[in-house]
Design an enzyme around this catalytic site. Structure first.
Site, short mmCIF file in Angstrom:
data_model
loop_
_atom_site.label_atom_id
_atom_site.label_comp_id
_atom_site.label_asym_id
_atom_site.label_seq_id
_atom_site.Cartn_x
_atom_site.Cartn_y
_atom_site.Cartn_z
N GLU A 94 -66.98 12.27 -43.44
CA GLU A 94 -66.83 10.83 -43.61
C GLU A 94 -67.00 10.44 -45.07
OE1 GLU A 94 -68.67 9.43 -39.33
OE2 GLU A 94 -69.84 9.17 -41.14
N CYS A 107 -69.49 6.74 -51.12
CA CYS A 107 -70.49 7.66 -50.62
C CYS A 107 -69.76 8.87 -50.07
CB CYS A 107 -71.30 6.97 -49.54
SG CYS A 107 -72.54 8.05 -48.87
N CYS A 114 -75.32 19.47 -41.38
CA CYS A 114 -76.43 19.74 -42.31
C CYS A 114 -77.44 20.64 -41.64
CB CYS A 114 -77.10 18.44 -42.75
SG CYS A 114 -78.39 18.72 -43.99
N CYS A 118 -83.44 16.89 -40.45
CA CYS A 118 -84.32 15.70 -40.49
C CYS A 118 -84.14 14.94 -39.18
CB CYS A 118 -83.97 14.82 -41.69
SG CYS A 118 -84.03 15.75 -43.25
N CYS A 121 -81.96 11.65 -38.77
CA CYS A 121 -80.63 11.61 -39.41
C CYS A 121 -79.55 12.08 -38.45
CB CYS A 121 -80.66 12.49 -40.65
SG CYS A 121 -79.04 12.80 -41.37
N CYS A 338 -71.89 8.42 -41.50
CA CYS A 338 -72.87 9.29 -40.86
C CYS A 338 -74.03 8.47 -40.33
CB CYS A 338 -73.40 10.33 -41.83
SG CYS A 338 -72.14 11.06 -42.84
N1 SAH Z 1 -79.04 15.37 -47.64
C1 SAH Z 1 -79.27 14.46 -48.70
C2 SAH Z 1 -78.17 13.44 -48.86
C3 SAH Z 1 -77.54 12.89 -47.62
S1 SAH Z 1 -78.56 11.86 -46.67
C4 SAH Z 1 -80.61 13.78 -48.51
O1 SAH Z 1 -81.21 13.92 -47.46
O2 SAH Z 1 -81.08 13.14 -49.46
C5 SAH Z 1 -78.60 10.35 -47.62
C6 SAH Z 1 -79.82 9.52 -47.39
O3 SAH Z 1 -79.80 8.90 -46.09
C7 SAH Z 1 -81.14 10.28 -47.46
O4 SAH Z 1 -82.09 9.57 -48.22
C8 SAH Z 1 -81.54 10.34 -46.01
O5 SAH Z 1 -82.91 10.58 -45.85
C9 SAH Z 1 -81.09 8.99 -45.52
N2 SAH Z 1 -80.99 8.85 -44.09
C10 SAH Z 1 -80.60 9.76 -43.19
N3 SAH Z 1 -80.63 9.24 -41.96
C11 SAH Z 1 -81.03 7.96 -42.07
C12 SAH Z 1 -81.26 6.92 -41.13
N4 SAH Z 1 -81.07 7.11 -39.84
N5 SAH Z 1 -81.69 5.73 -41.59
C13 SAH Z 1 -81.87 5.54 -42.92
N6 SAH Z 1 -81.67 6.48 -43.85
C14 SAH Z 1 -81.27 7.70 -43.43
FE1 SF4 Z 2 -79.45 16.68 -44.06
FE2 SF4 Z 2 -79.63 14.27 -43.04
FE3 SF4 Z 2 -81.83 15.53 -43.86
FE4 SF4 Z 2 -80.03 14.64 -45.66
S1 SF4 Z 2 -81.26 13.40 -44.28
S2 SF4 Z 2 -81.05 16.64 -45.60
S3 SF4 Z 2 -78.12 14.94 -44.51
S4 SF4 Z 2 -80.52 16.16 -42.19
#
Ligand code: SAH
Ligand code: SF4
Length: 348
Positions: A94, A107, A114, A118, A121, A338
């Site tokens: 995306e 973005c 991934c 997390c 996410c 995402c």
């Molecule tokens: N993997 C990298 C970049 C992609 S995620 C990272 O984790 O930094 C981009 C941002 O979105 C990160 O700060 C991540 O923690 C945040 N993020 C992921 N899921 C989210 C959610 N459900 N609500 C708010 N922020 C989220």
């Molecule tokens: Fe991966 Fe999502 Fe964690 Fe970023 S926030 S490192 S995209 S699992």
């Protein structure tokens, strides 16, 4: 056509080799480079100063973009647009365009899926599929650059906050950045691209050693290991003390401010205790905190913090002299990027 070359995968030297390999003079490579990165040609036929015979030859051996757009969505206010693309092996990624004042921020993604897991996410919940190639990382940028050019606009900022962990695909991510900041090509300022990482300590140190101007954002989300372990599995491998040492090293090497990302989750990391722990952790550091109320995802039960908690959190940080910004949600009606992008990208 078996395994066509994706021209976006090639750097200038590789493109030159490819073109001379087709029996063409070198200057054709420069012309094609300009068509790719300055005029955002969408296909070979648009390359009007390239002889038809060469265009045809290219069409037989190469492609401009391997991704196929399978869905596009606009937010109701028209400011946010998301595209979903399918890669030749069926993977999807995306990209989101956000229009905010004069900014046109994209973005983009570094991986399909991934591996970091997390819990909050959407991408982490789906698991890891594969790294994107350089061409796959930058293709959506050129696609949107082409669209914006038709409106007399251009891409002003890029955040690597789409799918995947950029520093887990280190080489291709950095090559993609190099491609986008190349003054003979796309020519975006190095400071206009933000790399966001979950906190891969050795990669952060490696990145610091490169002394680049491209800013770094760290997804911190919790200030104690007990809390961060629950949200971000890699914290067990590189706990907060090691992460902060790497961040300090980055600041020392580059003189650049670091951004900490913090998705506020009601009752988890939005407490006064967490705010104070964060205040103590980053006090005096050259940094800024981005607070984003959690964007709820299917696989995680947490909910976004209330406005009052967000304000209280920010106030608590202020007492430690830590600057922070609260991102307003944007594009929520189209589940921008995402399920995690929101307005974190709006002010970069
Ligand atoms: N993997 C990298 C970049 C992609 S995620 C990272 O984790 O930094 C981009 C941002 O979105 C990160 O700060 C991540 O923690 C945040 N993020 C992921 N899921 C989210 C959610 N459900 N609500 C708010 N922020 C989220
Ligand atoms: Fe991966 Fe999502 Fe964690 Fe970023 S926030 S490192 S995209 S699992």
């Amino acid at each position: 056509m078996s395994n066509p070359i994706n021209l976006y995968d090639l750097d200038f030297d590789e493109l030159t080799q490819t073109i001379t390999g087709l029996g063409q003079p070198k200057f054709r490579a420069r012309q094609i480079w300009e068509w790719l990165y300055q005029r955002f040609a969408a296909d070979f036929d648009q390359m009007s100063n390239i002889p038809k015979s060469l265009r045809e030859k290219l069409g037989e051996t190469a492609v401009l973009n391997t991704a196929q757009i399978i869905a596009a969505q606009d937010s109701s206010d028209g400011k946010t647009k998301k595209i979903l693309t399918r890669l030749p092996d069926g993977q999807t990624t995306e990209t989101v365009l956000m229009r905010y004042n004069q900014r046109r921020t994209l973005c983009i993604s570094a991986q399909a899926g991934c591996a970091m897991g997390c819990v909050f996410c959407a991408t982490g919940q789906m698991g890891f599929f594969r790294n994107l190639t350089v061409g796959e990382i930058i293709a959506p940028v050129l696609y949107f650059a082409h669209k914006l050019a038709a409106e007399g606009q251009h891409v002003t900022n890029i955040v690597m906050m789409g799918m995947g962990e950029p520093l887990h695909n280190y080489e291709n991510t950095l090559k993609a950045v190099d491609r986008l900041i190349d003054p003979t090509g796309f020519n975006l300022g190095a400071r206009k691209i933000t790399i966001s990482t979950v906190g891969l300590v050795p990669a952060i140190r490696r990145y610091a050693d490169e002394e680049r101007q491209t800013p770094l954002a760290i997804s911190l989300h919790a200030a104690t290991d007990a809390e961060r372990d629950k949200l971000i599995p890699v914290n067990r491998r590189w706990p907060i003390a090691e992460l902060m040492a790497a961040c300090r090293y980055y600041i020392e090497k580059t003189g650049r401010r670091i951004t900490f990302e913090w998705a506020l989750i009601a009752g988890k990391n939005d407490t006064t205790d967490q705010a104070q722990a964060l205040g103590r952790l980053v006090q005096g550091m050259l940094c800024h905190v981005n607070l984003i109320p959690l964007n709820p995802t299917k696989g995680y039960g947490g909910s976004p913090s209330s406005r009052e908690r967000v304000d209280a959190f920010q106030q608590a940080l202020k007492r430690y002299g830590v600057s922070s910004t609260v991102r307003v949600r944007r594009g929520i009606d189209i589940q921008a990027g995402c399920g995690q992008l929101r307005d974190r990208v709006a002010n970069r």
